[in-house]
Design a protein around this motif. Structure first.
Motif, PDB file in Angstrom:
ATOM      1  N   THR A 237      47.239  41.169  36.052  1.00  0.00           N
ATOM      2  CA  THR A 237      46.375  40.262  36.927  1.00  0.00           C
ATOM      3  C   THR A 237      45.351  39.912  35.829  1.00  0.00           C
ATOM      4  OG1 THR A 237      44.750  39.934  38.544  1.00  0.00           O
ATOM      5  CG2 THR A 237      44.659  42.168  37.734  1.00  0.00           C
ATOM      6  N   GLU A 238      44.956  38.643  35.889  1.00  0.00           N
ATOM      7  CA  GLU A 238      43.825  37.788  35.416  1.00  0.00           C
ATOM      8  C   GLU A 238      42.632  37.996  35.829  1.00  0.00           C
ATOM      9  OE1 GLU A 238      44.912  33.611  35.719  1.00  0.00           O
ATOM     10  OE2 GLU A 238      45.846  34.131  37.444  1.00  0.00           O
ATOM     11  N   LEU A 239      42.413  38.676  36.950  1.00  0.00           N
ATOM     12  CA  LEU A 239      41.119  38.897  37.571  1.00  0.00           C
ATOM     13  C   LEU A 239      40.403  39.898  36.919  1.00  0.00           C
ATOM     14  CD1 LEU A 239      42.320  38.896  41.431  1.00  0.00           C
ATOM     15  CD2 LEU A 239      41.269  37.288  40.160  1.00  0.00           C
ATOM     16  N   THR A 240      39.156  39.718  36.848  1.00  0.00           N
ATOM     17  CA  THR A 240      38.372  40.887  36.374  1.00  0.00           C
ATOM     18  C   THR A 240      37.405  41.568  37.393  1.00  0.00           C
ATOM     19  OG1 THR A 240      36.450  39.407  35.912  1.00  0.00           O
ATOM     20  CG2 THR A 240      38.230  39.652  34.241  1.00  0.00           C
ATOM     21  N   ALA A 241      37.765  41.069  38.693  1.00  0.00           N
ATOM     22  CA  ALA A 241      36.650  41.685  39.691  1.00  0.00           C
ATOM     23  C   ALA A 241      37.536  41.247  41.126  1.00  0.00           C
ATOM     24  CB  ALA A 241      35.406  40.995  39.778  1.00  0.00           C
ATOM     25  N   ILE A 242      37.329  42.073  42.092  1.00  0.00           N
ATOM     26  CA  ILE A 242      37.895  42.002  43.187  1.00  0.00           C
ATOM     27  C   ILE A 242      36.738  42.516  44.337  1.00  0.00           C
ATOM     28  CG2 ILE A 242      40.133  42.440  44.890  1.00  0.00           C
ATOM     29  CD1 ILE A 242      41.589  43.170  42.432  1.00  0.00           C
ATOM     30  N   SER A 269      36.500  45.207  38.056  1.00  0.00           N
ATOM     31  CA  SER A 269      35.286  45.639  38.698  1.00  0.00           C
ATOM     32  C   SER A 269      35.773  45.601  40.285  1.00  0.00           C
ATOM     33  CB  SER A 269      34.130  44.801  38.338  1.00  0.00           C
ATOM     34  OG  SER A 269      33.555  45.324  37.151  1.00  0.00           O
ATOM     35  N   LEU A 270      35.412  46.599  41.254  1.00  0.00           N
ATOM     36  CA  LEU A 270      35.577  46.413  42.345  1.00  0.00           C
ATOM     37  C   LEU A 270      34.391  46.615  43.421  1.00  0.00           C
ATOM     38  CD1 LEU A 270      38.689  48.826  42.876  1.00  0.00           C
ATOM     39  CD2 LEU A 270      38.752  46.566  42.591  1.00  0.00           C
ATOM     40  N   SER A 326      31.823  51.314  40.445  1.00  0.00           N
ATOM     41  CA  SER A 326      32.969  50.572  40.499  1.00  0.00           C
ATOM     42  C   SER A 326      32.736  49.303  40.011  1.00  0.00           C
ATOM     43  CB  SER A 326      33.592  50.414  41.566  1.00  0.00           C
ATOM     44  OG  SER A 326      32.867  49.724  42.816  1.00  0.00           O
ATOM     45  N   THR A 327      31.371  48.744  39.474  1.00  0.00           N
ATOM     46  CA  THR A 327      31.182  47.307  39.008  1.00  0.00           C
ATOM     47  C   THR A 327      30.697  47.519  37.847  1.00  0.00           C
ATOM     48  OG1 THR A 327      29.356  47.329  40.413  1.00  0.00           O
ATOM     49  CG2 THR A 327      31.272  46.116  41.207  1.00  0.00           C
TER      50      THR A 327
END
Length: 334
Positions: A237-242, A269-270, A326-327
Motif C-alpha cells: 500500500t502507498e498509504l502511510t496512515a489509516i 500510522s493508525l 500507533s502514530t
C-alpha cells in the motif's frame, strides 16, 4: 390476603386519604406523631405498596426502555453503564432490548414490544430507525432520545459530531506529515459513516491532497471489516496512515498489517475512533479519537427523565485526541 391502605386507616382510626399521603411522603394536615404511628402500623401489618396499581392511576411508569443496535462493536458498554448508574440515581428501572443491525423487522418488533406496555420513555442507542419505524415511535406520544448518533430529521440526540471526528482525525495525521491517508471500516449506509467520510474528505480537500477511491474502505464497524480493509490495501500500500472508524476495525487493521509484515507506526500510522479500553490493551497501544460514551448514557437518561421541565434538545459531547504508540511523525524519506 394483601394489606391495603384501608386496613392501615382502620387500625390507625384515621382516613385512608391521610394514610396514602403519609406513605407517599406527601405534605398534608397531619402531625409527625400521626405519621410515625401510621408507618409503624404499616410495618407491623407487612404492608407493601402496589407500584403497578399506582402507576395505572397516575399513568406514570418509572420504567425506561433502552433499545440497542446489536452491531459487533464494544462502545455501547460504557453507554449502558452510564444509563444504568443514572437510572439508579433517579429511581428508574431499565428494560433492555437488542435489535439486529440494519433490520427493519427487528426494529419494529422491539418497538411494538415496548410500546404495548406502560413505559416512561425510550432511549435508542446507536440505532438508525427506518422512516416507517420512526413514525411508529413518534405516534406513541412518549418521550424518546437517541444516543451516540445524530438524527437527520431533527429528533433530539446526545452524541458526537461525526463530521468533526473525521475532520479532526485527518488533520491530526496531516499535521504529522502524512498526505496519503486512508479511512476504513464504516458503513456506507449509516449517517455516522457518511459524516466521518465527509469530514475526512473536507480535511484532505482543504489541504489540496489527493484522495483515491481505494483509500476509502467501507465495512460495518467490526473487527472483520478492519481485516478486510487491510487486505484490500495490501502489503504494498502507498498509504502511510489509516483512520479506523471503530476500535475493533483498527485492531483488525493492526493485526492484518502485522501479518503483511508492515510495522506500526514505523511504516503505517493508525488512528482509531472511539477510544475504549481496547486501545490500551493491544500493542502498540492505539492513538485514538476518544468519545465520552459513559456521559452520553448518563446524561441521556437524565435528560429524558427531566423532559417535563426542560425541552429535550440535541447536543454534541466533547471528544479528544489521545496520542499513544500507533502514530508517529512521517519520516521525510518515507
Amino acid at each position: 390476603m394483601a394489606i391495603t391502605i384501608k386496613d392501615i386507616a382502620n387500625a390507625a382510626q384515621i382516613s385512608a386519604v391521610t394514610v396514602s399521603r403519609i406513605l407517599s411522603n406527601k405534605e398534608g394536615h397531619y402531625s409527625a406523631a400521626t405519621a410515625a404511628k401510621v408507618r409503624k402500623i404499616a410495618k407491623n401489618l407487612g404492608y407493601r405498596k402496589n407500584f403497578a396499581a399506582a402507576e395505572l392511576v397516575t399513568r406514570k411508569n418509572r420504567v425506561i426502555a433502552v433499545i440497542v443496535s446489536a452491531v459487533k462493536t464494544n462502545f455501547a458498554e460504557k453507554i449502558l453503564e452510564g444509563i444504568a448508574n443514572s437510572a439508579i440515581k433517579y429511581g428508574y428501572n431499565i428494560v433492555l432490548l437488542y435489535v439486529k443491525p440494519n433490520n427493519p423487522q427487528s426494529q419494529r418488533h422491539a418497538l411494538q414490544t415496548i410500546l404495548g406496555r406502560l413505559i416512561y420513555g425510550v432511549l435508542l442507542v446507536s440505532l438508525e430507525l427506518t422512516d416507517e419505524n420512526f413514525q411508529l415511535l413518534k405516534t406513541a406520544k412518549i418521550p424518546y432520545l437517541f444516543i451516540s448518533i445524530a438524527v437527520k430529521d431533527g429528533a433530539a440526540f446526545i452524541g458526537s459530531d461525526d463530521f468533526q471526528i473525521g475532520y479532526q482525525a485527518t488533520n491530526f495525521l496531516i499535521a504529522q506529515g502524512h498526505t496519503k491517508i486512508g479511512i476504513a471500516g464504516m458503513s456506507s449506509s449509516s449517517y455516522i459513516g457518511q459524516q466521518r467520510v465527509a469530514g475526512y474528505r473536507h480535511a484532505m480537500k482543504k489541504q489540496q491532497l489527493l484522495i483515491k477511491d481505494r483509500w476509502i474502505q467501507f465495512g460495518d464497524f467490526t473487527y472483520q471489516a478492519g481485516i478486510q480493509a487491510m487486505k484490500n490495501y495490501g502489503a504494498a500500500t502507498e498509504l502511510t496512515a489509516i483512520i479506523g472508524t471503530s476500535d475493533l476495525v483498527t485492531i483488525g487493521i493492526l493485526n492484518t498489517a502485522a501479518e503483511l509484515n508492515l510495522s506500526v507506526p514505523q511504516q503505517l500510522s493508525l488512528l482509531s475512533i472511539d477510544g475504549t479500553q481496547l486501545t490500551q490493551i493491544v500493542r502498540p497501544q492505539l492513538s485514538s479519537i476518544t468519545q465520552d460514551f459513559y456521559q452520553m448514557g448518563y446524561q441521556g437518561l437524565r435528560a429524558l427523565v427531566h423532559q417535563a421541565e426542560i425541552k429535550l434538545k440535541s447536543h454534541y459531547m466533547p471528544f479528544e485526541i489521545i496520542e499513544r504508540q500507533s502514530t508517529s511523525q512521517l519520516k521525510s524519506n518515507h
